[in-house]
Scaffold this active site. Structure first.
Site, PDB file in Angstrom:
ATOM      1  N   CYS A 130       0.807  -1.226   0.000  1.00  0.00           N
ATOM      2  CA  CYS A 130       0.000   0.000   0.000  1.00  0.00           C
ATOM      3  C   CYS A 130       0.836   1.271   0.000  1.00  0.00           C
ATOM      4  O   CYS A 130       0.314   2.348  -0.285  1.00  0.00           O
ATOM      5  CB  CYS A 130      -0.944   0.016   1.194  1.00  0.00           C
ATOM      6  SG  CYS A 130      -2.183  -1.298   1.146  1.00  0.00           S
TER       7      CYS A 130
ATOM      8  N   HIS B 128      -9.262   3.514  -1.674  1.00  0.00           N
ATOM      9  CA  HIS B 128      -7.820   3.258  -1.543  1.00  0.00           C
ATOM     10  C   HIS B 128      -7.331   2.465  -2.766  1.00  0.00           C
ATOM     11  O   HIS B 128      -7.308   1.239  -2.750  1.00  0.00           O
ATOM     12  CB  HIS B 128      -7.600   2.471  -0.246  1.00  0.00           C
ATOM     13  CG  HIS B 128      -6.206   2.028   0.022  1.00  0.00           C
ATOM     14  ND1 HIS B 128      -5.086   2.600  -0.558  1.00  0.00           N
ATOM     15  CD2 HIS B 128      -5.732   1.040   0.848  1.00  0.00           C
ATOM     16  CE1 HIS B 128      -4.000   1.990  -0.103  1.00  0.00           C
ATOM     17  NE2 HIS B 128      -4.369   1.043   0.735  1.00  0.00           N
TER      18      HIS B 128
ATOM     19  N   CYS C 205       0.422   2.730   6.354  1.00  0.00           N
ATOM     20  CA  CYS C 205       0.765   1.397   6.857  1.00  0.00           C
ATOM     21  C   CYS C 205       0.890   0.461   5.660  1.00  0.00           C
ATOM     22  O   CYS C 205       0.376   0.746   4.568  1.00  0.00           O
ATOM     23  CB  CYS C 205      -0.301   0.901   7.828  1.00  0.00           C
ATOM     24  SG  CYS C 205      -1.950   0.704   7.109  1.00  0.00           S
TER      25      CYS C 205
END
Length: 411
Positions: free
Chosen positions: A92, A367, A397
């Protein structure tokens, strides 16, 4: 080391990541990134031949997102053959990591102008499409460290921190309200560029498609936990469930309280973003006026089972490298992978909630994995200018236990 400047940043709207239903689901991910490349060059006014490299964050590097998407997007944009491209994967954090690598190349003096960002078409290449999971199906590694799914880890964080379902839902509701206010006030307008269908030339999407501004606390409370059934799945060598495997590492939790739902976790969307990073020599030679400079970049590892708590430590590392402290940061962009993740970071760093994700985040907006970090950087830069503030810290994160961060300063 010389300064690394941000000339500008652009991004697409986020489209719903549902095959055949999201507005961007019919557009190849190479084409998505090619369009932000072209928009960025047009916005800044640089000639593509001046670009030393193009770095693109992509998480699921398989199928349409395989075969070095960066290089193929350069070709799809019609840029000169001489412009190179590389694809980056830090899960991510990939989009922000691409920006950080570009800043390193420029600050070292090895490069003068680099375009970096990310793309993810989750409607066309879904999560897990590469088949590797978190650990690459390495059974020997799994005997030493059994990494549970991120949703189970997020629920474990909530349990250890004592965050209730009501608290996590309240954070999600705030994300929706702030995103709705930002959209109504056109706070994303400077960075946002419409996506055109390359086959018809018509605009496919020119606004955020994912937010639900009519979300209510009652509606959030009615949603079922997303990861309770997953946590109950047998996965260990002796039939242990995923919850039991996580608790073996953190027995003080006793039992995992599954508080995360589709409403307080990040949304599945498509999107792309690109940022132009330039050296001081290039800025002087070209006469460009940069919008900001990068004060520091950092990455760290963290516990691979708890997995999602590294934004706090990596923020402290970036602040140390910049000679700053928490109070020196005007705005914080902490990716809303799960509600408890941001709540944990705010508690750990003692952050003022009024400075964190002021225009909402991935819970409301979505996202797009590899693109999100670059998108957050652009949003932070826009908000610094709108609010006449100076500094921002962007952090995410990362699956497997990592964190990445970047500190910006307006110039």
């Amino acid at each position: 080391m010389t300064p690394a400047y941000i000339l500008d940043a652009v991004r697409t709207p986020r489209g719903r990541g549902k095959p055949g239903k999201g507005a961007l689901s019919g557009i190849h991910p190479q084409e998505l990134f090619a369009q932000v490349l072209s928009a960025l060059a047009g916005r800044v006014g640089f000639a593509p031949r001046e670009v030393d490299d193009v770095l693109v964050g992509v998480v699921s590097q398989v199928g349409e997102q395989g075969a070095n998407l960066a290089r193929n997007a350069v070709l799809a944009a019609g840029w000169p053959d001489e412009v190179s491209g590389a694809t980056v994967n830090r899960f991510c954090g990939s989009g922000l990591q691409a920006v950080n690598l570009a800043a390193m190349g420029v600050a070292s003096g090895a490069q003068q102008l680099v375009v970096a960002g990310g793309v993810e078409s989750m409607s066309r290449v879904p999560i897990g499409a590469d088949g590797g999971g978190i650990d690459g199906n390495n059974l020997h590694l799994r005997e030493r460290v059994f990494q549970v799914p991120q949703g189970v880890a997020a629920d474990l964080i909530a349990t250890l921190e004592g965050f209730s379902r009501a608290e996590v839902d309240a954070f999600a509701l705030r994300s929706q309200a702030r995103a709705a206010r930002a959209i109504e006030g056109r706070r994303f307008a400077r960075t946002l560029v419409p996506v055109v269908d390359p086959r018809t030339g018509r605009v496919a999407l020119d606004h955020e498609e994912y937010p639900r501004p009519d979300t209510t606390a009652a509606a959030l409370a009615a949603l079922p936990p997303s990861f309770a059934a997953i946590g109950a799945m047998p996965a260990g060598p002796r039939g242990e469930t995923l919850d039991q495997l996580a608790l073996a590492r953190f027995p003080q939790a006793h039992a995992i309280d599954h508080v995360h739902t589709a409403g307080n976790s990040s949304g599945i969307v498509d999107g792309a973003a690109a940022v132009a990073i330039a050296s001081e020599a290039y800025v002087r030679r070209s006469g460009q006026k940069p919008r900001a400079r990068i004060r520091a970049v950092a990455s760290v590892g963290s516990d691979p089972v708890l997995m999602l708590t590294a934004p706090g430590p990596v923020s402290r590392k970036a602040l140390y490298l910049a000679g700053m402290n928490v109070r020196d940061i005007d705005l914080w962009e902490i990716n809303e992978a799960f509600g408890a993740v941001v709540l944990q970071v705010m508690r750990a760093l003692e952050l003022d909630p009024e400075r964190v994700n002021v225009n909402g985040g991935s819970i409301a907006l979505g996202h797009p994995l590899g693109a999100t970090g670059a998108m957050l950087l652009g949003s932070a830069l826009d908000e610094l200018e709108r609010s006449d503030l100076t500094t921002a810290l962007v952090t995410l994160c990362i699956g497997g236990g990592q964190g990445v961060a970047t500190i910006l300063e307006r110039v």
